[in-house]
Design an enzyme around this catalytic site. Structure first.
Site, PDB file in Angstrom:
ATOM      1  N   ARG A  41      38.690   1.999  -2.356  1.00 51.70           N
ATOM      2  CA  ARG A  41      38.797   2.021  -3.812  1.00 51.70           C
ATOM      3  C   ARG A  41      38.792   0.603  -4.355  1.00 51.70           C
ATOM      4  O   ARG A  41      39.169  -0.347  -3.680  1.00 51.70           O
ATOM      5  CB  ARG A  41      40.096   2.701  -4.271  1.00 51.70           C
ATOM      6  CG  ARG A  41      40.180   4.170  -3.989  1.00 51.70           C
ATOM      7  CD  ARG A  41      41.488   4.739  -4.533  1.00 51.70           C
ATOM      8  NE  ARG A  41      41.717   6.103  -4.085  1.00 51.70           N
ATOM      9  CZ  ARG A  41      42.834   6.773  -4.316  1.00 51.70           C
ATOM     10  NH1 ARG A  41      43.818   6.204  -4.991  1.00 51.70           N
ATOM     11  NH2 ARG A  41      42.975   8.006  -3.880  1.00 51.70           N
ATOM     12  N   SER A 131      40.842   9.210  -7.436  1.00 54.30           N
ATOM     13  CA  SER A 131      41.989  10.062  -7.692  1.00 54.30           C
ATOM     14  C   SER A 131      42.464   9.922  -9.137  1.00 54.30           C
ATOM     15  O   SER A 131      41.691  10.097 -10.066  1.00 54.30           O
ATOM     16  CB  SER A 131      43.105   9.751  -6.697  1.00 54.30           C
ATOM     17  OG  SER A 131      44.132  10.715  -6.774  1.00 54.30           O
ATOM     18  N   LYS A 141      35.506   8.458  -0.436  1.00 57.85           N
ATOM     19  CA  LYS A 141      36.275   8.875   0.734  1.00 57.85           C
ATOM     20  C   LYS A 141      35.416   9.782   1.621  1.00 57.85           C
ATOM     21  O   LYS A 141      34.501  10.468   1.142  1.00 57.85           O
ATOM     22  CB  LYS A 141      37.567   9.567   0.321  1.00 57.85           C
ATOM     23  CG  LYS A 141      37.370  10.826  -0.500  1.00 57.85           C
ATOM     24  CD  LYS A 141      38.678  11.331  -1.106  1.00 57.85           C
ATOM     25  CE  LYS A 141      39.660  11.799  -0.077  1.00 57.85           C
ATOM     26  NZ  LYS A 141      40.868  12.406  -0.694  1.00 57.85           N
ATOM     27  N   ASP A 293      40.486  14.540  -9.444  1.00 53.08           N
ATOM     28  CA  ASP A 293      39.870  15.134  -8.258  1.00 53.08           C
ATOM     29  C   ASP A 293      40.670  16.314  -7.730  1.00 53.08           C
ATOM     30  O   ASP A 293      40.364  16.858  -6.669  1.00 53.08           O
ATOM     31  CB  ASP A 293      39.645  14.092  -7.167  1.00 53.08           C
ATOM     32  CG  ASP A 293      40.934  13.645  -6.498  1.00 53.08           C
ATOM     33  OD1 ASP A 293      41.934  13.451  -7.223  1.00 53.08           O
ATOM     34  OD2 ASP A 293      40.960  13.470  -5.268  1.00 53.08           O
ATOM     35  N   ARG A 296      46.213  16.509  -6.661  1.00 51.40           N
ATOM     36  CA  ARG A 296      47.627  16.409  -7.027  1.00 51.40           C
ATOM     37  C   ARG A 296      47.934  17.418  -8.123  1.00 51.40           C
ATOM     38  O   ARG A 296      47.058  17.822  -8.873  1.00 51.40           O
ATOM     39  CB  ARG A 296      47.963  14.998  -7.510  1.00 51.40           C
ATOM     40  CG  ARG A 296      47.715  13.934  -6.462  1.00 51.40           C
ATOM     41  CD  ARG A 296      48.161  12.573  -6.958  1.00 51.40           C
ATOM     42  NE  ARG A 296      47.803  11.522  -6.009  1.00 51.40           N
ATOM     43  CZ  ARG A 296      48.562  10.481  -5.722  1.00 51.40           C
ATOM     44  NH1 ARG A 296      49.722  10.330  -6.306  1.00 51.40           N
ATOM     45  NH2 ARG A 296      48.165   9.570  -4.852  1.00 51.40           N
ATOM     46  N   GLU A 378      55.803  13.168  -1.915  1.00 47.79           N
ATOM     47  CA  GLU A 378      56.469  12.967  -3.190  1.00 47.79           C
ATOM     48  C   GLU A 378      55.516  12.606  -4.322  1.00 47.79           C
ATOM     49  O   GLU A 378      55.860  12.750  -5.490  1.00 47.79           O
ATOM     50  CB  GLU A 378      57.544  11.879  -3.062  1.00 47.79           C
ATOM     51  CG  GLU A 378      57.082  10.554  -2.480  1.00 47.79           C
ATOM     52  CD  GLU A 378      56.401   9.645  -3.487  1.00 47.79           C
ATOM     53  OE1 GLU A 378      56.719   9.751  -4.683  1.00 47.79           O
ATOM     54  OE2 GLU A 378      55.549   8.837  -3.065  1.00 47.79           O
TER      55      GLU A 378
END
Length: 514
Positions: A41, A131, A141, A293, A296, A378
Site C-alpha cells: 500500500r 481497505s 494484495k 473492500d 471489516r 480488534e
C-alpha cells in the site's frame, strides 16, 4: 488529539485528475514493493503507481509459471479511484504471460475473492484495494490457492520478483485487454449469486426477515453495495434498508475521522456518525456497515450506540457456539491486541483459545482445517471455519442482524456476557514516532524484560515478543507495536480491574518505552 474537523464533511474535494496523473506518471522514484499485513500500500504516486501494479502482476505470473499453478486468476478491486485501472493493468500483464484471468465488470469485496478461490473457480487473486485508508491511498494484495492473505514466504517471493521488474520494466509482458478477451484469456463471471447463495449456510435470513423492526445498512461507498442489494432481494428483507448508495472515489460523503482525514472505517464513531444518529433517533434498531473492500464490519444499536468491535466479536463468538453454527470447531481465535474476554468465553464452553500475531494470515490454516468457531481481530475483522479464510465484513453484518432478530440488542447481549465473565476495560492509544523508534520497538525481545517483575501493581506472568512486545499480567495485559503504514506506535491495554487501572497501564507502557 482529535481533529476539530472530526465528524464533519470535507469542504475540499480531492483533485481526481491530479491523482490519476500521479498514478501513471509519479513524481520521484517509486518506492520498492513491500507487503505489509495485507498487500503493498501507499499514497498514489511514488507510494503506489501503475508500475507497482504491473511489476507485482508480472511477479505473480512468474510464480504461477514456476510452480505450475493452473486455473484462472481472479483480478479486480473495490471502489477506489485507481482500483479499476490497477485491475486492468494486472489483467493485461497476466494475459501477456499466457495466464487466464477472470475480470469482473464491477467492484468486488475482499471476501468474495477468497470465496471464489476456496470454491475452486479461481486459483488465486489480485485485489486492488487499500481497505479503509484515505482516498489518496491505493494498494494491491494477493491471495494464493488457500484463499487467505498470502504468508511471508509468498509475499517475500513476490517482493523479490516485483522489485526486479521495477528495475527491468522492459521484461514485463502485457497484452491489451481487447486482444486478451478475443483470445479467451480474459473473461467475466457472475460473482454475486454464488456468494449470496452460500451465505445462507451460516445466516438464517428467514429470522432476519421476520424481525418486526428495521435494519439500516451503509456500504460506506464501497464494493459491498451490489451484494447487500442482492441479499435484500434474494432473501426478501423488506425490513432492511440500504441508506446510502453513493459511490464516489473521493468519499466526500463520509465524515472526517479523528485525525482530520477521510477514512472509511466502520469501527470509528466519526465516519459512522450518520448511522449512529439513525439508531439514536429511533429510525432503525440496528445499523451495519462495511468498509470499501468489505473486509471489516461496524454496527450501531439503539441501546449501545456504536458497538466496539471487541464487544461484537464476543457476542458473535458466544452466539455461534450456542447455536452450533460452526460444527466440529474446537477453538476461538484472536489476534494479540483483541480482548481477552474471548478467552473467558472460550473457557466457559470448554473451547481452546488461540492467540496469534497481528494479521489475518495467521488464521488461514486454522480456518481451512475447521478449527475456529470464530477468528477475530480488534480492528473489526472476522470469519469462521467453513467460510472464507479472509476477513468478511458482509458475513459479520448479516450475522449481527440475525443475532439482533433472534436475541435482541447487541449491547444488551454484551452486558450479559460481562455479568457472567467480568467487565474488561480496553483501549488503544496511538503515539506519533519516527522510523528509528519503530525499528527499535519492532526488535524488542522477551529477554529484554527478564527483570520486569511488576507493572501497574500486578505481577508479570509472561512476556511475548512479536512485531513489538506484549506483557501479560494477572488480570490485565498491555501490547506495544509499531504501525506498518504510519509513523505511530500503537499501545493496547486491557484490564478486568477498573478504568483507573487501565489509565495506569497506559502510563506504565509509555514509561517502559522511554
Amino acid at each position: 488529539m482529535v481533529s476539530e474537523l472530526a465528524g464533519t464533511l470535507t469542504k475540499e474535494r480531492i483533485d481526481v485528475n491530479a491523482l490519476r496523473e500521479q498514478f501513471f506518471n509519479p513524481q520521484g522514484t517509486p518506492v520498492p514493493v513491500k507487503f505489509g499485513t495485507s498487500g503493498h500500500r501507499g499514497s498514489l504516486g511514488a507510494g503506489f503507481c501503475a508500475l507497482h501494479a504491473r511489476a507485482i502482476a508480472q511477479a505473480v505470473a512468474r510464480i504461477h509459471q514456476e510452480q505450475h499453478i493452473e486455473g484462472p486468476i481472479l483480478v479486480g478491486g473495490d471502489t477506489r479511484l485507481m482500483s479499476r485501472d490497477t485491475a486492468n493493468l494486472c489483467a493485461e500483464v497476466l494475459a501477456g504471460n499466457g495466464l487466464t484471468v477472470i475480470l469482473p465488470d464491477m467492484p468486488l469485496p475482499t471476501p468474495v475473492f477468497s470465496f471464489e478461490i476456496i470454491s475452486g473457480r479461481a486459483s488465486a487473486s489480485l485485489n486492488g484495494t487499500a481497505s479503509h485508508n484515505p482516498p489518496q491511498d491505493m494498494g494491491l494484495k494477493y491471495n494464493p490457492s488457500n484463499g487467505g492473505p498470502a504468508d511471508a514466504a509468498v509475499t517475500g517471493q513476490i517482493e523479490k520478483y516485483a522489485n526486479y521488474y521495477m528495475a527491468h520494466q522492459n521484461e514485463i509482458k502485457a497484452l491489451p485487454l481487447a486482444q486478451a478477451r478475443k483470445k479467451g484469456l480474459v473473461r467475466e463471471a457472475d460473482l454475486v449469486t454464488p456468494y449470496v447463495t452460500a451465505l445462507s449456510k451460516f445466516i438464517d435470513f428467514k429470522k432476519i426477515a421476520a424481525f418486526p423492526l428495521k435494519f439500516a445498512i451503509h456500504p460506506l461507498g464501497g464494493s459491498s453495495l451490489a451484494f447487500y442489494e442482492a441479499i435484500k432481494k434474494t432473501y426478501h428483507l423488506d425490513n432492511m434498508e440500504i441508506v446510502s448508495k453513493v459511490q464516489d472515489p473521493t468519499f466526500y460523503f463520509i465524515p472526517i475521522d479523528h485525525d482530520g482525514k477521510i477514512r472509511m472505517d466502520p469501527s470509528s464513531k466519526y465516519p459512522m456518525s450518520p448511522l449512529i444518529k439513525l439508531v439514536e433517533d429511533g429510525t432503525y434498531d440496528f445499523a451495519g456497515a462495511s468498509d470499501p473492500d468489505a473486509d471489516r464490519f461496524g454496527c450501531a444499536t439503539k441501546k449501545g450506540g456504536l458497538i466496539p468491535p471487541n464487544h461484537a466479536l464476543c457476542v458473535m463468538a458466544d452466539y455461534l457456539y450456542r447455536h452450533q453454527k460452526v460444527r466440529e470447531a474446537s477453538s476461538i481465535g484472536r489476534t494479540l491486541g483483541t480482548t481477552s474476554l474471548l478467552d473467558r468465553i472460550a473457557a466457559g464452553y470448554g473451547l481452546k483459545l488461540d492467540e496469534v500475531n497481528v494479521g489475518f494470515k495467521y488464521f488461514v490454516e486454522g480456518i481451512v482445517k475447521r478449527k475456529y468457531v470464530l477468528a477475530g481481530e480488534e480492528s473489526a475483522g472476522m470469519s469462521v471455519s467453513g467460510w472464507t479464510p479472509e476477513k468478511d465484513g458482509i458475513l459479520a453484518v448479516c450475522l449481527l442482524m440475525e443475532i439482533t432478530a433472534v436475541e435482541g440488542d447487541i449491547a444488551a447481549l454484551y452486558d450479559g456476557l460481562t455479568a457472567k465473565y467480568g467487565t474488561p476495560y480496553y483501549t488503544r492509544v496511538d503515539i506519533p514516532t519516527d522510523e528509528a523508534t519503530k525499528k527499535r520497538v519492532k526488535g524488542l525481545k522477551s529477554a529484554d524484560f527478564d527483570t520486569l517483575q511488576q507493572v501497574a501493581g500486578e505481577r508479570v506472568t509472561r512476556v511475548r515478543d512479536t512485531d513489538g512486545i506484549k506483557i501479560y499480567l494477572q488480570s490485565s495485559w498491555l501490547l506495544v507495536r509499531p504501525s506498518g503504514t504510519e509513523n505511530i506506535l500503537k499501545i493496547y491495554a486491557e484490564t478486568f480491574i477498573s478504568q483507573k487501572h487501565l489509565d495506569e497501564l497506559i502510563r506504565q507502557a509509555q514509561r517502559l518505552l522511554a
